[in-house]
Design a protein around this motif. Structure first.
Motif, mmCIF file in Angstrom:
data_model
loop_
_atom_site.group_PDB
_atom_site.id
_atom_site.type_symbol
_atom_site.label_atom_id
_atom_site.label_comp_id
_atom_site.label_asym_id
_atom_site.label_seq_id
_atom_site.Cartn_x
_atom_site.Cartn_y
_atom_site.Cartn_z
ATOM 1 N N ILE A 200 6.672 23.842 -41.720
ATOM 2 C CA ILE A 200 6.846 25.292 -41.882
ATOM 3 C C ILE A 200 7.395 25.888 -40.589
ATOM 4 C CG2 ILE A 200 5.702 27.502 -42.331
ATOM 5 C CD1 ILE A 200 3.538 25.985 -43.844
ATOM 6 N N ASP A 201 8.399 26.735 -40.710
ATOM 7 C CA ASP A 201 8.937 27.489 -39.579
ATOM 8 C C ASP A 201 8.324 28.891 -39.625
ATOM 9 O OD1 ASP A 201 10.355 28.921 -37.709
ATOM 10 O OD2 ASP A 201 12.316 28.147 -38.291
ATOM 11 N N LYS A 202 7.465 29.204 -38.659
ATOM 12 C CA LYS A 202 6.777 30.495 -38.627
ATOM 13 C C LYS A 202 7.568 31.561 -37.868
ATOM 14 C CE LYS A 202 2.178 28.317 -38.545
ATOM 15 N NZ LYS A 202 0.922 28.193 -37.770
ATOM 16 N N GLY A 203 8.663 31.158 -37.273
ATOM 17 C CA GLY A 203 9.454 32.078 -36.468
ATOM 18 C C GLY A 203 8.985 32.080 -35.018
ATOM 19 N N ASN A 204 9.843 32.573 -34.126
ATOM 20 C CA ASN A 204 9.534 32.678 -32.701
ATOM 21 C C ASN A 204 9.162 31.325 -32.101
ATOM 22 O OD1 ASN A 204 9.379 34.163 -30.324
ATOM 23 N ND2 ASN A 204 7.168 34.484 -30.544
ATOM 24 N N TYR A 205 9.817 30.250 -32.586
ATOM 25 C CA TYR A 205 9.631 28.880 -32.101
ATOM 26 C C TYR A 205 8.200 28.355 -32.318
ATOM 27 C CZ TYR A 205 14.070 30.062 -29.923
ATOM 28 O OH TYR A 205 15.368 30.473 -29.714
ATOM 29 N N GLN A 206 7.539 28.876 -33.349
ATOM 30 C CA GLN A 206 6.216 28.394 -33.727
ATOM 31 C C GLN A 206 6.304 27.752 -35.109
ATOM 32 O OE1 GLN A 206 2.882 31.057 -33.006
ATOM 33 N NE2 GLN A 206 4.158 32.302 -31.653
ATOM 34 N N TYR A 207 5.617 26.602 -35.267
ATOM 35 C CA TYR A 207 5.761 25.810 -36.485
ATOM 36 C C TYR A 207 4.417 25.228 -36.914
ATOM 37 C CZ TYR A 207 10.586 25.944 -34.816
ATOM 38 O OH TYR A 207 11.813 26.378 -34.361
ATOM 39 N N SER A 208 4.379 24.796 -38.168
ATOM 40 C CA SER A 208 3.304 23.938 -38.655
ATOM 41 C C SER A 208 3.917 22.575 -38.934
ATOM 42 C CB SER A 208 2.678 24.499 -39.939
ATOM 43 O OG SER A 208 1.946 25.671 -39.665
ATOM 44 N N GLY A 209 3.090 21.539 -38.826
ATOM 45 C CA GLY A 209 3.613 20.202 -39.039
ATOM 46 C C GLY A 209 2.573 19.258 -39.592
ATOM 47 N N THR A 210 3.001 18.048 -39.860
ATOM 48 C CA THR A 210 2.101 17.014 -40.375
ATOM 49 C C THR A 210 2.372 15.707 -39.645
ATOM 50 O OG1 THR A 210 1.408 15.779 -42.331
ATOM 51 C CG2 THR A 210 3.698 16.476 -42.258
#
Length: 286
Positions: A200-210
């Protein structure tokens, strides 16, 4: 003379000795070993040097630029672990930087190991330079990503913080990737490197990952771990699908659901016999 430790100072070359240059003025002399110079110096010239404390707590100069200074935190490699003192980090100088055990997790398994990388700042205390963690909300004051990560692709990042639901990893460029525990296969040390798939791209260079692989790959890998354990224990073990999650995690380093899937795959392949109080290999080489 007003000296700034852990930072750059412009000092005058007073004289040259066999092994060093002496810097400073009539009141203060600073030792600059010839192993710490990047060029030959002349008496009377001004030279910019970084000041730190040597192993005898003496003020020492170097012309070598360290990886971190008072104004610039950075990622440093763990080069040694001392359970009495803490961990030592390579800051690019002859002397390594200590991160005190007081700043490390209470649980030893969460301590960084040699080769891990930590994002730290420099702190000056009495007769010593030490490392301190940069708070996770301050990291992006210093690491400023310039390119987006792509959803579905994998990136290398380092574990910097543990929350109630997961871990926060940072790339060296400054991207923050949050990974929930349910998307991991193990506990991570501070500073441990991992390859993470962005989900997931949350915007502002913040993400979720697995970090989890596809289930069929995980099952195969976990099944091999269980099979190897059986082979090393005469083909029999007390662990079954009824064993506790804690016992399974301690012995096999996987979740109970992963253990049951792997055990089931071994059973379907006819490799193990499942009994009420034990699991046995159907065939084992004596």
């Amino acid at each position: 003379m007003n000296l700034i430790m852990g930072d750059y100072n412009t000092l005058t070359v007073l004289r040259e000795t066999e092994f060093a240059y002496m810097l400073g003025n009539e009141e203060t002399e600073i030792f600059l070993h010839k192993k710490q110079i990047t060029r030959e110096l002349e008496d009377g010239e001004n030279v910019e040097v970084f000041l730190y404390y040597d192993n005898q707590k003496r003020i020492t100069a170097t012309m070598t630029k360290p990886i971190v200074d008072l104004d610039n935190p950075g990622f440093l490699d763990v080069v040694d672990v001392n359970h009495r003192l803490g961990i030592f980090l390579n800051m690019g100088l002859i002397k390594d930087l200590l991160l005190s055990r007081d700043d490390l997790p209470f649980i030893r398994n969460e301590w960084p190991q040699k080769g891990d990388r930590l994002f730290v700042r420099l702190r000056v205390s009495k007769n010593q330079l030490t490392a301190k963690f940069v708070p996770r909300f301050d990291i992006n004051k210093y690491l400023k990503a310039t390119e987006d990560l792509e959803v579905g692709k994998e990136y290398v990042a380092f574990n910097v913080y543990k929350t109630e639901e997961g871990n926060i990893f940072f790339t060296e460029e400054g991207h923050s990737i949050y990974v929930y525990f349910k998307h991991m296969r193990k506990e991570y040390r501070l500073g441990e490197k991992e390859t993470i798939k962005v989900s997931i791209d949350k915007g502002n260079y913040q993400y979720s990952g697995t970090i989890n692989k596809q289930k069929e790959i995980i099952i195969s890998a976990d099944a091999l771990i269980i099979k190897k354990y059986l082979e090393e224990n005469d083909g029999v073990m007390e662990y079954t699908d009824k064993s506790s999650s804690d016992d399974i995690s301690i012995v096999f380093h996987m979740s109970k659901s992963a253990f049951k899937r792997a055990l089931g795959s071994l059973y379907k392949q006819g490799l193990v016999l499942l009994e009420k109080d034990k699991t046995s290999l159907v065939n084992i080489d004596k």
